[in-house]
Scaffold this active site. Structure first.
Site, short mmCIF file in Angstrom:
data_model
loop_
_atom_site.label_atom_id
_atom_site.label_comp_id
_atom_site.label_asym_id
_atom_site.label_seq_id
_atom_site.Cartn_x
_atom_site.Cartn_y
_atom_site.Cartn_z
N ASP A 152 0.78 -1.08 -0.23
CA ASP A 152 -0.02 -0.08 -0.05
C ASP A 152 0.93 1.41 0.06
OD1 ASP A 152 -1.96 -1.90 0.36
OD2 ASP A 152 -3.04 -1.03 2.07
N HIS A 221 4.64 -7.62 -0.37
CA HIS A 221 4.52 -8.63 -0.93
C HIS A 221 5.29 -8.86 -2.32
CE1 HIS A 221 0.80 -9.77 1.76
NE2 HIS A 221 1.24 -8.48 2.16
N SER A 339 7.82 3.43 4.67
CA SER A 339 9.30 3.52 3.92
C SER A 339 8.97 3.65 2.58
CB SER A 339 10.13 2.45 4.44
OG SER A 339 11.56 2.66 4.08
#
Length: 370
Positions: A152, A221, A339
Protein backbone atom coordinates in the site's frame (compact mmCIF):
# COMPACT_ATOMS: atom_id res chain seq x y z
CA UNK A 1 0.45 100.66 8.01
CA UNK A 2 -2.11 98.05 8.66
CA UNK A 3 -1.74 96.45 11.98
CA UNK A 4 -3.15 93.22 13.22
CA UNK A 5 -5.70 93.94 15.87
CA UNK A 6 -4.51 93.17 19.30
CA UNK A 7 -5.77 89.89 20.66
CA UNK A 8 -7.07 89.51 24.11
CA UNK A 9 -5.26 87.00 26.26
CA UNK A 10 -6.95 83.62 26.19
CA UNK A 11 -8.53 82.28 29.32
CA UNK A 12 -6.47 79.98 31.45
CA UNK A 13 -8.64 77.00 30.56
CA UNK A 14 -8.09 77.54 26.80
CA UNK A 15 -4.33 77.92 27.29
CA UNK A 16 -4.25 74.63 29.14
CA UNK A 17 -6.17 72.80 26.44
CA UNK A 18 -3.92 74.29 23.71
CA UNK A 19 -0.74 73.20 25.49
CA UNK A 20 -2.20 69.74 26.04
CA UNK A 21 -2.84 69.42 22.30
CA UNK A 22 0.65 70.71 21.50
CA UNK A 23 2.53 67.95 23.31
CA UNK A 24 1.53 65.01 21.05
CA UNK A 25 2.11 67.19 17.97
CA UNK A 26 5.67 67.89 19.03
CA UNK A 27 6.26 64.25 19.88
CA UNK A 28 4.91 63.16 16.49
CA UNK A 29 7.09 65.69 14.66
CA UNK A 30 10.12 64.45 16.54
CA UNK A 31 9.44 60.83 15.66
CA UNK A 32 8.85 61.64 11.99
CA UNK A 33 12.07 63.62 11.79
CA UNK A 34 14.04 60.78 13.32
CA UNK A 35 12.45 58.30 10.95
CA UNK A 36 13.04 60.45 7.87
CA UNK A 37 16.62 61.13 8.83
CA UNK A 38 17.18 57.39 9.28
CA UNK A 39 15.78 56.65 5.85
CA UNK A 40 17.40 59.45 3.95
CA UNK A 41 20.78 59.39 5.66
CA UNK A 42 21.55 55.82 6.79
CA UNK A 43 24.29 55.50 9.35
CA UNK A 44 27.59 53.95 8.22
CA UNK A 45 27.93 50.15 8.59
CA UNK A 46 30.53 50.50 11.31
CA UNK A 47 27.93 52.34 13.40
CA UNK A 48 25.26 49.69 12.80
CA UNK A 49 26.81 46.37 13.95
CA UNK A 50 23.46 44.70 14.62
CA UNK A 51 22.15 45.52 11.15
CA UNK A 52 25.41 44.29 9.63
CA UNK A 53 25.11 40.99 11.52
CA UNK A 54 21.53 40.58 10.29
CA UNK A 55 22.71 41.14 6.73
CA UNK A 56 25.37 38.44 7.10
CA UNK A 57 22.85 35.96 8.53
CA UNK A 58 20.41 36.62 5.71
CA UNK A 59 23.13 35.92 3.13
CA UNK A 60 24.15 32.70 4.89
CA UNK A 61 20.56 31.51 4.67
CA UNK A 62 20.98 31.55 0.90
CA UNK A 63 23.98 29.24 0.96
CA UNK A 64 23.94 26.23 -1.38
CA UNK A 65 21.46 23.44 -0.72
CA UNK A 66 24.33 20.96 -0.42
CA UNK A 67 25.43 22.60 2.84
CA UNK A 68 21.97 22.22 4.35
CA UNK A 69 21.79 18.60 3.18
CA UNK A 70 25.19 17.92 4.79
CA UNK A 71 23.90 19.43 8.03
CA UNK A 72 20.80 17.22 7.90
CA UNK A 73 22.95 14.13 7.32
CA UNK A 74 24.85 14.77 10.55
CA UNK A 75 21.70 14.18 12.57
CA UNK A 76 21.97 10.78 14.37
CA UNK A 77 19.04 9.14 12.59
CA UNK A 78 20.36 5.61 13.14
CA UNK A 79 20.58 6.14 16.90
CA UNK A 80 17.11 7.68 16.98
CA UNK A 81 15.72 4.78 14.95
CA UNK A 82 17.24 2.20 17.31
CA UNK A 83 15.74 4.04 20.29
CA UNK A 84 12.38 4.12 18.53
CA UNK A 85 12.66 0.39 17.85
CA UNK A 86 13.21 -0.34 21.54
CA UNK A 87 10.25 1.84 22.43
CA UNK A 88 8.08 -0.09 19.98
CA UNK A 89 8.90 -3.36 21.73
CA UNK A 90 7.81 -2.16 25.17
CA UNK A 91 4.50 -3.72 26.19
CA UNK A 92 1.85 -1.16 27.04
CA UNK A 93 -0.60 -1.50 29.93
CA UNK A 94 -3.98 -2.70 28.71
CA UNK A 95 -5.74 0.51 29.79
CA UNK A 96 -3.24 2.65 27.82
CA UNK A 97 -3.38 0.79 24.51
CA UNK A 98 -6.65 2.12 23.18
CA UNK A 99 -5.90 5.84 23.83
CA UNK A 100 -2.44 5.64 22.20
CA UNK A 101 -3.53 3.57 19.20
CA UNK A 102 -6.63 5.73 18.74
CA UNK A 103 -4.46 8.84 18.60
CA UNK A 104 -2.25 7.20 15.96
CA UNK A 105 -5.31 6.08 13.97
CA UNK A 106 -6.74 9.61 14.06
CA UNK A 107 -3.42 11.25 13.12
CA UNK A 108 -2.54 9.04 10.13
CA UNK A 109 -5.97 7.92 8.98
CA UNK A 110 -5.60 4.19 9.64
CA UNK A 111 -8.54 2.01 8.54
CA UNK A 112 -8.85 -0.54 11.32
CA UNK A 113 -11.86 -2.16 9.65
CA UNK A 114 -9.37 -3.83 7.29
CA UNK A 115 -7.30 -5.28 10.15
CA UNK A 116 -7.52 -8.98 10.85
CA UNK A 117 -7.93 -8.09 14.53
CA UNK A 118 -9.85 -4.85 15.09
CA UNK A 119 -9.68 -4.93 18.90
CA UNK A 120 -6.98 -2.42 19.89
CA UNK A 121 -6.37 -4.18 23.21
CA UNK A 122 -5.03 -7.18 21.27
CA UNK A 123 -1.81 -5.38 20.28
CA UNK A 124 0.64 -5.52 23.17
CA UNK A 125 3.01 -2.85 21.86
CA UNK A 126 3.42 -0.32 19.07
CA UNK A 127 5.45 -2.75 16.98
CA UNK A 128 2.62 -5.28 16.86
CA UNK A 129 0.18 -2.53 15.96
CA UNK A 130 2.37 -1.25 13.12
CA UNK A 131 2.77 -4.77 11.70
CA UNK A 132 -0.90 -5.71 11.99
CA UNK A 133 -2.20 -8.23 9.47
CA UNK A 134 -5.10 -7.53 7.16
CA UNK A 135 -8.16 -9.59 6.36
CA UNK A 136 -7.43 -11.77 3.31
CA UNK A 137 -10.36 -10.44 1.29
CA UNK A 138 -9.44 -6.73 1.54
CA UNK A 139 -6.36 -7.02 -0.72
CA UNK A 140 -7.25 -9.17 -3.76
CA UNK A 141 -4.34 -9.73 -6.15
CA UNK A 142 -5.02 -8.80 -9.77
CA UNK A 143 -4.72 -11.98 -11.81
CA UNK A 144 -4.89 -10.21 -15.19
CA UNK A 145 -1.71 -8.16 -14.66
CA UNK A 146 1.80 -9.62 -14.83
CA UNK A 147 3.00 -7.06 -12.24
CA UNK A 148 1.14 -5.85 -9.16
CA UNK A 149 1.89 -3.39 -6.37
CA UNK A 150 4.05 -4.88 -3.60
CA UNK A 151 2.55 -2.63 -0.91
CA UNK A 152 0.00 0.00 0.00
CA UNK A 153 1.28 3.48 -0.65
CA UNK A 154 1.75 6.36 -3.03
CA UNK A 155 3.38 6.18 -6.46
CA UNK A 156 6.33 8.57 -6.38
CA UNK A 157 7.71 7.83 -9.81
CA UNK A 158 7.77 5.24 -12.59
CA UNK A 159 9.02 4.80 -16.12
CA UNK A 160 11.98 3.64 -18.17
CA UNK A 161 15.54 3.75 -16.86
CA UNK A 162 17.70 5.97 -19.09
CA UNK A 163 21.49 6.31 -19.11
CA UNK A 164 21.77 4.18 -15.95
CA UNK A 165 20.00 6.95 -13.98
CA UNK A 166 16.76 6.45 -12.05
CA UNK A 167 14.39 9.19 -10.90
CA UNK A 168 13.45 9.02 -7.22
CA UNK A 169 11.07 11.92 -7.78
CA UNK A 170 10.60 14.04 -10.87
CA UNK A 171 13.81 15.88 -11.70
CA UNK A 172 15.95 14.21 -8.99
CA UNK A 173 17.93 11.13 -10.02
CA UNK A 174 20.31 8.57 -8.56
CA UNK A 175 22.86 6.21 -10.07
CA UNK A 176 21.63 2.72 -10.88
CA UNK A 177 25.05 1.23 -10.14
CA UNK A 178 25.32 3.00 -6.78
CA UNK A 179 21.85 1.79 -5.86
CA UNK A 180 22.26 -1.90 -6.81
CA UNK A 181 26.01 -2.20 -6.33
CA UNK A 182 28.45 -4.00 -8.66
CA UNK A 183 27.09 -7.04 -10.48
CA UNK A 184 28.64 -10.47 -10.09
CA UNK A 185 28.51 -11.10 -13.81
CA UNK A 186 31.47 -9.39 -15.38
CA UNK A 187 31.39 -8.43 -19.04
CA UNK A 188 34.13 -7.27 -21.37
CA UNK A 189 31.61 -5.28 -23.37
CA UNK A 190 32.15 -1.56 -22.59
CA UNK A 191 28.42 -0.91 -22.57
CA UNK A 192 26.58 0.80 -19.74
CA UNK A 193 25.77 -0.77 -16.38
CA UNK A 194 22.13 -0.79 -17.39
CA UNK A 195 22.87 -2.94 -20.46
CA UNK A 196 24.68 -5.52 -18.31
CA UNK A 197 21.43 -6.23 -16.47
CA UNK A 198 19.45 -6.95 -19.63
CA UNK A 199 19.25 -10.49 -20.97
CA UNK A 200 17.79 -9.53 -24.36
CA UNK A 201 18.51 -6.64 -26.74
CA UNK A 202 14.76 -6.33 -27.28
CA UNK A 203 14.11 -5.54 -23.62
CA UNK A 204 14.31 -2.38 -21.57
CA UNK A 205 14.74 -1.63 -17.89
CA UNK A 206 11.78 -0.14 -15.99
CA UNK A 207 11.32 1.14 -12.47
CA UNK A 208 8.55 2.11 -10.06
CA UNK A 209 8.78 3.69 -6.57
CA UNK A 210 6.09 3.12 -3.93
CA UNK A 211 6.16 5.28 -0.79
CA UNK A 212 4.59 3.80 2.37
CA UNK A 213 3.27 6.47 4.73
CA UNK A 214 3.12 5.83 8.52
CA UNK A 215 -0.60 5.06 8.32
CA UNK A 216 -0.25 2.48 5.54
CA UNK A 217 -0.13 -1.30 5.83
CA UNK A 218 3.55 -1.97 6.61
CA UNK A 219 4.09 -5.39 5.03
CA UNK A 220 5.32 -5.85 1.46
CA UNK A 221 4.49 -8.71 -0.88
CA UNK A 222 5.84 -10.29 -4.05
CA UNK A 223 4.72 -8.25 -7.08
CA UNK A 224 5.01 -11.20 -9.49
CA UNK A 225 6.09 -14.83 -9.82
CA UNK A 226 9.88 -14.75 -9.65
CA UNK A 227 12.95 -16.32 -8.10
CA UNK A 228 15.22 -14.46 -5.66
CA UNK A 229 18.88 -15.35 -6.15
CA UNK A 230 20.76 -12.74 -4.13
CA UNK A 231 20.23 -10.55 -1.10
CA UNK A 232 22.47 -7.50 -0.85
CA UNK A 233 22.34 -5.41 2.33
CA UNK A 234 23.66 -1.84 2.26
CA UNK A 235 24.10 -0.31 5.74
CA UNK A 236 23.74 3.45 5.58
CA UNK A 237 21.89 6.52 6.76
CA UNK A 238 18.27 6.52 7.82
CA UNK A 239 17.05 9.84 6.51
CA UNK A 240 13.38 10.46 5.92
CA UNK A 241 12.06 9.20 2.57
CA UNK A 242 9.13 11.61 2.64
CA UNK A 243 8.56 12.99 -0.89
CA UNK A 244 9.46 16.47 0.32
CA UNK A 245 12.88 15.30 1.52
CA UNK A 246 13.39 13.17 -1.60
CA UNK A 247 13.10 16.31 -3.73
CA UNK A 248 16.14 18.03 -2.21
CA UNK A 249 18.44 15.14 -1.20
CA UNK A 250 20.04 13.79 -4.35
CA UNK A 251 20.65 10.02 -4.36
CA UNK A 252 18.67 9.68 -1.13
CA UNK A 253 17.91 6.03 -1.89
CA UNK A 254 21.64 5.34 -2.36
CA UNK A 255 22.53 6.95 0.97
CA UNK A 256 19.90 5.20 3.08
CA UNK A 257 20.13 1.68 4.41
CA UNK A 258 18.44 -0.77 2.05
CA UNK A 259 17.99 -4.46 1.28
CA UNK A 260 18.13 -5.42 -2.40
CA UNK A 261 16.54 -8.72 -3.44
CA UNK A 262 17.51 -9.54 -7.03
CA UNK A 263 16.83 -12.45 -9.31
CA UNK A 264 14.89 -13.44 -12.40
CA UNK A 265 11.31 -13.40 -13.63
CA UNK A 266 9.77 -14.51 -16.91
CA UNK A 267 11.21 -11.53 -18.80
CA UNK A 268 14.71 -11.43 -17.29
CA UNK A 269 16.24 -9.35 -14.49
CA UNK A 270 14.04 -8.43 -11.53
CA UNK A 271 14.76 -6.71 -8.21
CA UNK A 272 12.79 -5.53 -5.19
CA UNK A 273 14.51 -3.09 -2.83
CA UNK A 274 13.25 -2.19 0.64
CA UNK A 275 14.65 1.23 1.58
CA UNK A 276 14.94 2.12 5.26
CA UNK A 277 14.08 5.52 6.72
CA UNK A 278 14.04 7.44 9.99
CA UNK A 279 12.47 5.22 12.67
CA UNK A 280 12.41 2.39 10.11
CA UNK A 281 15.82 0.91 10.73
CA UNK A 282 14.36 -2.58 11.05
CA UNK A 283 13.73 -4.26 7.68
CA UNK A 284 12.62 -7.85 7.99
CA UNK A 285 12.59 -10.48 5.21
CA UNK A 286 10.56 -13.52 6.23
CA UNK A 287 12.64 -16.17 4.45
CA UNK A 288 16.01 -14.72 5.57
CA UNK A 289 16.59 -15.15 9.30
CA UNK A 290 20.24 -14.03 9.06
CA UNK A 291 19.45 -10.47 7.97
CA UNK A 292 20.23 -7.83 10.61
CA UNK A 293 19.62 -4.16 9.86
CA UNK A 294 20.47 -0.89 11.66
CA UNK A 295 23.37 -2.36 13.60
CA UNK A 296 25.35 0.10 15.79
CA UNK A 297 28.53 -0.11 13.71
CA UNK A 298 29.08 -0.36 9.99
CA UNK A 299 31.61 0.66 7.34
CA UNK A 300 30.49 3.49 5.12
CA UNK A 301 29.98 2.36 1.54
CA UNK A 302 30.07 -1.34 2.41
CA UNK A 303 27.53 -4.02 1.53
CA UNK A 304 26.95 -7.65 2.46
CA UNK A 305 25.86 -10.34 0.01
CA UNK A 306 23.96 -13.53 0.73
CA UNK A 307 23.36 -15.93 -2.15
CA UNK A 308 20.23 -18.07 -2.15
CA UNK A 309 21.59 -20.32 -4.89
CA UNK A 310 24.62 -21.42 -2.88
CA UNK A 311 24.94 -24.76 -1.12
CA UNK A 312 27.90 -24.54 1.24
CA UNK A 313 30.78 -23.15 -0.83
CA UNK A 314 29.26 -24.33 -4.10
CA UNK A 315 27.01 -22.15 -6.23
CA UNK A 316 24.47 -23.80 -8.46
CA UNK A 317 24.79 -22.49 -12.00
CA UNK A 318 22.32 -24.71 -13.81
CA UNK A 319 19.13 -23.02 -14.94
CA UNK A 320 16.25 -23.44 -12.54
CA UNK A 321 18.36 -24.64 -9.61
CA UNK A 322 18.52 -22.82 -6.27
CA UNK A 323 16.94 -19.52 -5.39
CA UNK A 324 13.83 -18.65 -3.40
CA UNK A 325 10.68 -19.00 -5.49
CA UNK A 326 8.02 -16.40 -4.72
CA UNK A 327 4.46 -16.28 -5.97
CA UNK A 328 2.58 -13.10 -6.84
CA UNK A 329 0.99 -11.68 -3.69
CA UNK A 330 3.04 -13.84 -1.31
CA UNK A 331 4.21 -11.97 1.85
CA UNK A 332 7.92 -11.13 1.64
CA UNK A 333 8.75 -8.84 4.56
CA UNK A 334 7.81 -5.86 6.69
CA UNK A 335 8.86 -2.45 7.98
CA UNK A 336 8.41 -1.07 11.47
CA UNK A 337 6.94 2.15 10.07
CA UNK A 338 6.41 3.74 6.65
CA UNK A 339 9.21 3.53 4.07
CA UNK A 340 9.79 2.91 0.34
CA UNK A 341 9.82 -0.01 -2.09
CA UNK A 342 11.71 0.30 -5.40
CA UNK A 343 11.11 -2.18 -8.22
CA UNK A 344 13.64 -2.45 -11.06
CA UNK A 345 12.85 -5.00 -13.75
CA UNK A 346 13.51 -6.02 -17.31
CA UNK A 347 10.53 -6.24 -19.65
CA UNK A 348 9.72 -6.10 -23.37
CA UNK A 349 9.61 -2.63 -24.86
CA UNK A 350 5.85 -2.71 -25.23
CA UNK A 351 5.35 -2.92 -21.46
CA UNK A 352 3.16 -0.03 -20.31
CA UNK A 353 2.32 1.29 -16.84
CA UNK A 354 -1.29 1.86 -15.81
CA UNK A 355 -0.36 4.51 -13.23
CA UNK A 356 -0.42 8.23 -12.53
CA UNK A 357 2.29 10.07 -10.53
CA UNK A 358 1.15 10.66 -6.97
CA UNK A 359 -1.77 8.24 -7.08
CA UNK A 360 -2.69 6.05 -4.12
CA UNK A 361 -2.33 2.32 -4.68
CA UNK A 362 -3.01 -0.84 -2.72
CA UNK A 363 -1.11 -4.07 -2.53
CA UNK A 364 -2.20 -6.42 -5.32
CA UNK A 365 -3.44 -3.73 -7.71
CA UNK A 366 -2.05 -3.72 -11.26
CA UNK A 367 1.08 -1.70 -12.02
CA UNK A 368 1.18 -2.35 -15.74
CA UNK A 369 0.69 -4.87 -18.52
CA UNK A 370 2.08 -6.17 -21.80
Amino acid sequence: MCRRPAQLPAPASARGARSWLRVPRLALRHRLSVLSSGVCRPAPWHRRPIAFLGFILSVSALRPLANRVALYRTFPTRLVSRAWGRLNRLDLPTWLRKPIYSLYIWTFGVNMQEAEVEDLHHYKNLGEFFRRRLKPAVRPVCAASCLTSPADGKILHFGRVKNSEVEQVKGVTYSLENFLGPQTRQSKDPSSFQDHLLSSPDSELFHVVVYLAPGDYHCFHSPTDWKVELRRHFPGSLMSVNPGVARWVKELFCLNERVVLSGQWQHGFFSLTAVGATNVGSIRVYFDQELRTNTPRYSKGSFHDHSYVAVGDQVKSAAGEGGVALLKGQPVGEFNLGSTIVLLFEAPRDFSFSLQPGQRIRMGEALGSL
